[in-house]
Scaffold this motif. Structure first.
Motif, PDB file in Angstrom:
ATOM      1  N   GLU A 280     -13.825  11.320   1.741  1.00  0.00           N
ATOM      2  CA  GLU A 280     -15.163  11.754   2.447  1.00  0.00           C
ATOM      3  C   GLU A 280     -15.895  10.438   3.181  1.00  0.00           C
ATOM      4  O   GLU A 280     -15.664   9.197   1.987  1.00  0.00           O
ATOM      5  N   ILE A 281     -16.466  10.199   4.228  1.00  0.00           N
ATOM      6  CA  ILE A 281     -16.978   9.149   3.945  1.00  0.00           C
ATOM      7  C   ILE A 281     -17.976   9.800   5.079  1.00  0.00           C
ATOM      8  O   ILE A 281     -18.045  10.570   6.150  1.00  0.00           O
ATOM      9  N   GLU A 282     -19.159   8.693   5.019  1.00  0.00           N
ATOM     10  CA  GLU A 282     -20.483   8.764   6.639  1.00  0.00           C
ATOM     11  C   GLU A 282     -20.830   7.281   6.715  1.00  0.00           C
ATOM     12  O   GLU A 282     -19.768   6.456   5.668  1.00  0.00           O
ATOM     13  N   ALA A 283     -21.148   7.668   7.211  1.00  0.00           N
ATOM     14  CA  ALA A 283     -22.121   6.257   8.356  1.00  0.00           C
ATOM     15  C   ALA A 283     -23.303   5.882   8.801  1.00  0.00           C
ATOM     16  O   ALA A 283     -23.614   6.921   8.715  1.00  0.00           O
ATOM     17  N   VAL A 284     -23.822   4.530   8.659  1.00  0.00           N
ATOM     18  CA  VAL A 284     -24.903   4.579   9.158  1.00  0.00           C
ATOM     19  C   VAL A 284     -24.696   3.479  10.810  1.00  0.00           C
ATOM     20  O   VAL A 284     -23.918   2.787   9.929  1.00  0.00           O
ATOM     21  N   GLY A 285     -24.880   4.226  11.914  1.00  0.00           N
ATOM     22  CA  GLY A 285     -24.877   2.725  13.400  1.00  0.00           C
ATOM     23  C   GLY A 285     -25.998   2.778  13.677  1.00  0.00           C
ATOM     24  O   GLY A 285     -26.957   3.150  13.958  1.00  0.00           O
ATOM     25  N   VAL A 286     -26.239   1.543  14.382  1.00  0.00           N
ATOM     26  CA  VAL A 286     -27.357   1.430  15.486  1.00  0.00           C
ATOM     27  C   VAL A 286     -26.597   2.401  16.975  1.00  0.00           C
ATOM     28  O   VAL A 286     -25.497   2.449  16.886  1.00  0.00           O
ATOM     29  N   VAL A 287     -27.650   2.446  17.591  1.00  0.00           N
ATOM     30  CA  VAL A 287     -27.206   3.245  19.225  1.00  0.00           C
ATOM     31  C   VAL A 287     -27.376   2.134  19.970  1.00  0.00           C
ATOM     32  O   VAL A 287     -28.389   1.686  20.208  1.00  0.00           O
ATOM     33  N   THR A 288     -26.445   1.931  20.760  1.00  0.00           N
ATOM     34  CA  THR A 288     -26.649   1.186  22.327  1.00  0.00           C
ATOM     35  C   THR A 288     -26.805   1.469  23.392  1.00  0.00           C
ATOM     36  O   THR A 288     -27.770   1.019  23.658  1.00  0.00           O
ATOM     37  N   LYS A 289     -27.267   2.936  23.313  1.00  0.00           N
ATOM     38  CA  LYS A 289     -27.233   3.396  24.793  1.00  0.00           C
ATOM     39  C   LYS A 289     -29.103   3.985  24.690  1.00  0.00           C
ATOM     40  O   LYS A 289     -29.387   3.894  23.785  1.00  0.00           O
TER      41      LYS A 289
END
Length: 128
Positions: A119-128
Protein backbone atom coordinates in the motif's frame (compact mmCIF):
# COMPACT_ATOMS: atom_id res chain seq x y z
CA UNK A 1 -7.43 27.44 3.61
CA UNK A 2 -9.63 25.63 1.13
CA UNK A 3 -10.12 21.89 1.36
CA UNK A 4 -11.36 20.01 -1.70
CA UNK A 5 -12.18 16.33 -2.01
CA UNK A 6 -10.59 14.53 -4.97
CA UNK A 7 -12.55 11.79 -6.70
CA UNK A 8 -11.85 10.00 -9.98
CA UNK A 9 -13.22 6.93 -11.75
CA UNK A 10 -9.63 6.14 -12.82
CA UNK A 11 -8.74 4.93 -9.32
CA UNK A 12 -10.59 2.60 -6.95
CA UNK A 13 -13.42 4.21 -5.05
CA UNK A 14 -12.92 4.50 -1.31
CA UNK A 15 -14.02 1.34 0.50
CA UNK A 16 -14.68 3.16 3.75
CA UNK A 17 -15.32 6.59 5.24
CA UNK A 18 -12.41 8.36 3.55
CA UNK A 19 -11.63 10.22 0.32
CA UNK A 20 -9.33 9.16 -2.52
CA UNK A 21 -7.52 12.42 -1.93
CA UNK A 22 -7.80 15.87 -0.41
CA UNK A 23 -6.40 19.12 -1.78
CA UNK A 24 -5.53 21.54 1.01
CA UNK A 25 -3.96 24.78 -0.14
CA UNK A 26 -1.44 23.81 -2.80
CA UNK A 27 -0.91 20.27 -1.51
CA UNK A 28 -2.69 17.04 -2.36
CA UNK A 29 -2.79 14.18 0.14
CA UNK A 30 -3.80 10.78 -1.21
CA UNK A 31 -5.36 7.95 0.69
CA UNK A 32 -3.24 4.82 0.78
CA UNK A 33 -3.75 2.91 -2.44
CA UNK A 34 -3.73 -0.85 -2.86
CA UNK A 35 -3.61 -2.88 -6.05
CA UNK A 36 -7.30 -2.70 -6.95
CA UNK A 37 -7.86 -2.34 -10.68
CA UNK A 38 -10.55 0.37 -10.96
CA UNK A 39 -11.96 -1.22 -14.13
CA UNK A 40 -12.59 -4.63 -12.56
CA UNK A 41 -12.67 -3.93 -8.83
CA UNK A 42 -10.30 -6.88 -8.39
CA UNK A 43 -6.75 -7.10 -7.01
CA UNK A 44 -4.25 -6.80 -9.86
CA UNK A 45 -1.59 -9.50 -9.68
CA UNK A 46 -0.32 -11.73 -6.92
CA UNK A 47 3.31 -10.62 -6.97
CA UNK A 48 4.84 -7.43 -5.59
CA UNK A 49 5.83 -6.04 -9.01
CA UNK A 50 2.33 -6.23 -10.50
CA UNK A 51 0.77 -4.87 -7.33
CA UNK A 52 3.25 -1.99 -7.06
CA UNK A 53 2.60 -1.05 -10.68
CA UNK A 54 -1.18 -0.97 -10.10
CA UNK A 55 -0.83 0.98 -6.85
CA UNK A 56 1.32 3.64 -8.52
CA UNK A 57 -1.10 3.81 -11.45
CA UNK A 58 -3.92 4.45 -8.96
CA UNK A 59 -1.89 7.18 -7.26
CA UNK A 60 -1.11 8.75 -10.63
CA UNK A 61 -4.83 8.94 -11.46
CA UNK A 62 -5.70 10.59 -8.14
CA UNK A 63 -2.85 13.07 -8.42
CA UNK A 64 -3.88 14.02 -11.95
CA UNK A 65 -7.51 14.47 -10.87
CA UNK A 66 -6.20 16.86 -8.20
CA UNK A 67 -4.17 18.93 -10.69
CA UNK A 68 -0.84 17.34 -9.87
CA UNK A 69 1.26 14.45 -11.16
CA UNK A 70 3.92 11.99 -10.07
CA UNK A 71 6.75 14.45 -10.75
CA UNK A 72 5.21 16.80 -8.15
CA UNK A 73 5.13 14.21 -5.36
CA UNK A 74 7.23 15.31 -2.40
CA UNK A 75 6.67 12.38 0.00
CA UNK A 76 5.43 8.81 -0.12
CA UNK A 77 4.90 6.20 2.53
CA UNK A 78 5.16 2.56 1.46
CA UNK A 79 3.64 -0.20 3.57
CA UNK A 80 4.93 -3.69 2.75
CA UNK A 81 3.47 -6.97 3.95
CA UNK A 82 6.95 -8.52 3.71
CA UNK A 83 10.21 -6.55 3.73
CA UNK A 84 11.69 -9.31 1.56
CA UNK A 85 9.67 -7.68 -1.26
CA UNK A 86 11.59 -4.40 -0.84
CA UNK A 87 14.02 -4.85 -3.75
CA UNK A 88 11.37 -5.82 -6.29
CA UNK A 89 9.00 -3.08 -5.08
CA UNK A 90 11.84 -0.56 -5.23
CA UNK A 91 12.71 -1.50 -8.82
CA UNK A 92 9.11 -1.00 -9.97
CA UNK A 93 8.78 2.18 -7.90
CA UNK A 94 11.92 3.58 -9.58
CA UNK A 95 10.21 3.29 -13.00
CA UNK A 96 7.56 5.77 -11.83
CA UNK A 97 9.95 8.11 -10.00
CA UNK A 98 13.03 8.05 -12.26
CA UNK A 99 14.08 11.70 -11.90
CA UNK A 100 14.19 13.50 -8.56
CA UNK A 101 12.31 10.90 -6.52
CA UNK A 102 10.32 12.09 -3.51
CA UNK A 103 11.25 11.55 0.11
CA UNK A 104 10.00 8.16 1.25
CA UNK A 105 9.42 5.99 4.28
CA UNK A 106 9.00 2.23 3.92
CA UNK A 107 7.69 0.04 6.72
CA UNK A 108 6.71 -3.59 7.09
CA UNK A 109 3.23 -4.13 8.50
CA UNK A 110 1.44 -7.18 9.83
CA UNK A 111 -1.47 -7.01 7.41
CA UNK A 112 -2.93 -4.81 4.68
CA UNK A 113 -6.50 -4.45 3.36
CA UNK A 114 -7.59 -7.40 1.21
CA UNK A 115 -4.29 -9.10 2.09
CA UNK A 116 -2.38 -7.22 -0.61
CA UNK A 117 1.41 -7.06 -0.58
CA UNK A 118 1.80 -3.25 -0.76
CA UNK A 119 0.00 0.00 0.00
CA UNK A 120 1.37 3.45 -0.87
CA UNK A 121 0.20 6.97 0.00
CA UNK A 122 1.55 10.24 -1.38
CA UNK A 123 1.73 13.97 -0.78
CA UNK A 124 2.18 16.18 -3.82
CA UNK A 125 2.15 19.80 -4.93
CA UNK A 126 -0.83 20.97 -7.01
CA UNK A 127 0.26 22.87 -10.10
CA UNK A 128 -3.10 23.84 -11.63
Amino acid sequence: MTRTIVSTKNAPFAIGPYSQGIVAGNLVFTAGQIAINPSTGEIEGNDIRAQTKQVLGNLKAILEAAGSNLSNVVKTTVYLKDMNDFTAMNEEYARFFAAQPPARSTVEVARLPKDVRVEIEAVGVVTK
